[in-house]
Design an enzyme around this catalytic site. Structure first.
Site, short mmCIF file in Angstrom:
data_model
loop_
_atom_site.label_atom_id
_atom_site.label_comp_id
_atom_site.label_asym_id
_atom_site.label_seq_id
_atom_site.Cartn_x
_atom_site.Cartn_y
_atom_site.Cartn_z
N LEU A 10 0.78 -1.24 0.00
CA LEU A 10 0.00 0.00 0.00
C LEU A 10 0.81 1.29 0.00
O LEU A 10 0.25 2.36 -0.12
CB LEU A 10 -0.97 -0.01 1.20
CG LEU A 10 -1.88 -1.25 1.25
CD1 LEU A 10 -2.82 -1.18 2.44
CD2 LEU A 10 -2.67 -1.43 -0.04
N ASN B 61 1.62 -4.09 -10.43
CA ASN B 61 0.74 -4.00 -9.27
C ASN B 61 -0.62 -4.59 -9.63
O ASN B 61 -1.02 -4.58 -10.78
CB ASN B 61 0.54 -2.51 -8.91
CG ASN B 61 -0.39 -2.31 -7.72
OD1 ASN B 61 -0.30 -3.02 -6.72
ND2 ASN B 61 -1.31 -1.35 -7.82
N HIS C 97 -4.66 -4.14 -8.64
CA HIS C 97 -5.60 -3.23 -7.96
C HIS C 97 -6.99 -3.85 -8.01
O HIS C 97 -7.41 -4.35 -9.06
CB HIS C 97 -5.59 -1.86 -8.65
CG HIS C 97 -6.43 -0.86 -7.92
ND1 HIS C 97 -6.00 -0.25 -6.76
CD2 HIS C 97 -7.68 -0.40 -8.15
CE1 HIS C 97 -6.96 0.55 -6.32
NE2 HIS C 97 -7.98 0.48 -7.14
N ASP D 235 -1.63 3.91 -8.74
CA ASP D 235 -2.61 3.21 -9.58
C ASP D 235 -2.70 3.81 -10.98
O ASP D 235 -3.79 4.02 -11.51
CB ASP D 235 -4.01 3.27 -8.92
CG ASP D 235 -3.98 2.65 -7.54
OD1 ASP D 235 -3.21 1.71 -7.32
OD2 ASP D 235 -4.76 3.12 -6.67
#
Ligand code: GAR
Length: 189
Positions: free
Chosen positions: A85, A102, A104, A145
Site C-alpha cells: 500500500l 501492481n 488493484h 494506480d
C-alpha cells in the site's frame, strides 16, 4: 537463468501465496524475496512456511531508495506488488523500469488513487451502485494506480451484494489471473 521475483505485500498475502504456488516448479522464475512493511502481517508467516527470504521494510530506508540497492544486491529482476500500500519511490521505479507490476481490486482508472485500497475500494463501488467491478494489473509508475494497464477482468455485482461479498469475488479473480499474467509479462522480458 531463472528470473528472481520480489513480492511486496502488506496484508494476509493470499495473492502472494498463489504466486508462490504458481512458480514453485517454474523454469522461468522463482519467488526469491517477500518484502513487507507490516510486522505481524500474514504474508510474513507465508514467507516463513515457504522458506522464502523476507525483509521488513523500514520507512526511512524505503523513502531513501525504495530498497533498490538491496534488491539489486539480491539479484532481483522483477517486482510484484500484491497488496502493498505504500507509494513506490522514484529510485525504485528507475531501478526497475517496466519491471514492477501492481494488482488493484477495481477497474482502473475508476476507484484508484490515494486511500483507495482493499475494503475502501469495495465500499465505494457498492455505495455508488455499480453493476460491475473487477481487477486491474498494471505497470507501476510514479503515480498511485496509474501506469499502463496490462490486464483487466470483470465480475458482476448483484443487487444486495455487500462490500465483503464483492471482496470475495475480487479475490477469486485475482487468484485466477495474477500469477498467469505475471508469467506472460516475464516471458516478454
Ligand atoms: C488485494 O485485493 C489487492 O488487490 C489489494 O489488496 C488485497 C491484498 O490481499 N491491493 C490494493 O488495494 C492496492 N491498492 P491479499 O493480501 O490477500 O493478497
Amino acid at each position: 537463468m531463472k528470473q528472481k521475483i520480489a513480492v511486496f505485500a502488506s496484508g494476509a498475502g493470499s495473492n502472494a501465496q498463489k504466486i508462490i504456488d504458481h512458480f514453485r516448479a517454474s523454469e522461468i522464475a522463482e519467488i526469491s524475496l517477500i518484502a513487507c512493511n507490516k510486522p505481524g502481517a500474514g504474508v510474513l508467516t507465508i514467507a516463513e512456511q515457504e522458506q522464502i527470504e523476507q525483509v521488513l521494510i523500514e520507512r526511512e530506508q524505503y523513502k531513501k531508495d525504495g530498497y533498490a540497492a538491496f534488491l539489486k544486491e539480491k539479484g532481483i529482476n522483477f517486482v510484484v506488488l500484491a497488496g502493498f500500500l505504500w507509494k513506490i519511490p522514484q529510485p525504485l521505479i528507475d531501478a526497475y523500469p517496466r519491471k514492477i507490476v501492481n494488482i488493484h481490486p477495481a477497474l482502473l482508472p475508476a476507484y484508484g488513487g490515494k486511500g483507495m485500497y482493499g475494503a475502501f475500494v469495495h465500499q465505494a463501488v457498492i455505495a455508488n451502485g455499480e453493476k460491475q467491478s473487477g481487477i486491474t494489473i498494471h505497470y507501476v509508475d510514479e503515480h498511485y494506480d496509474h501506469g499502463d494497464i496490462i490486464f483487466q477482468a470483470t465480475c458482476n455485482i448483484e443487487p444486495g451484494d455487500t462490500p465483503e461479498q464483492l471482496a470475495q469475488k475480487i479475490h477469486l479473480l485475482e487468484h485466477a489471473h495474477f500469477p498467469a499474467v505475471i508469467e506472460q509479462v516475464l516471458q516478454q522480458h
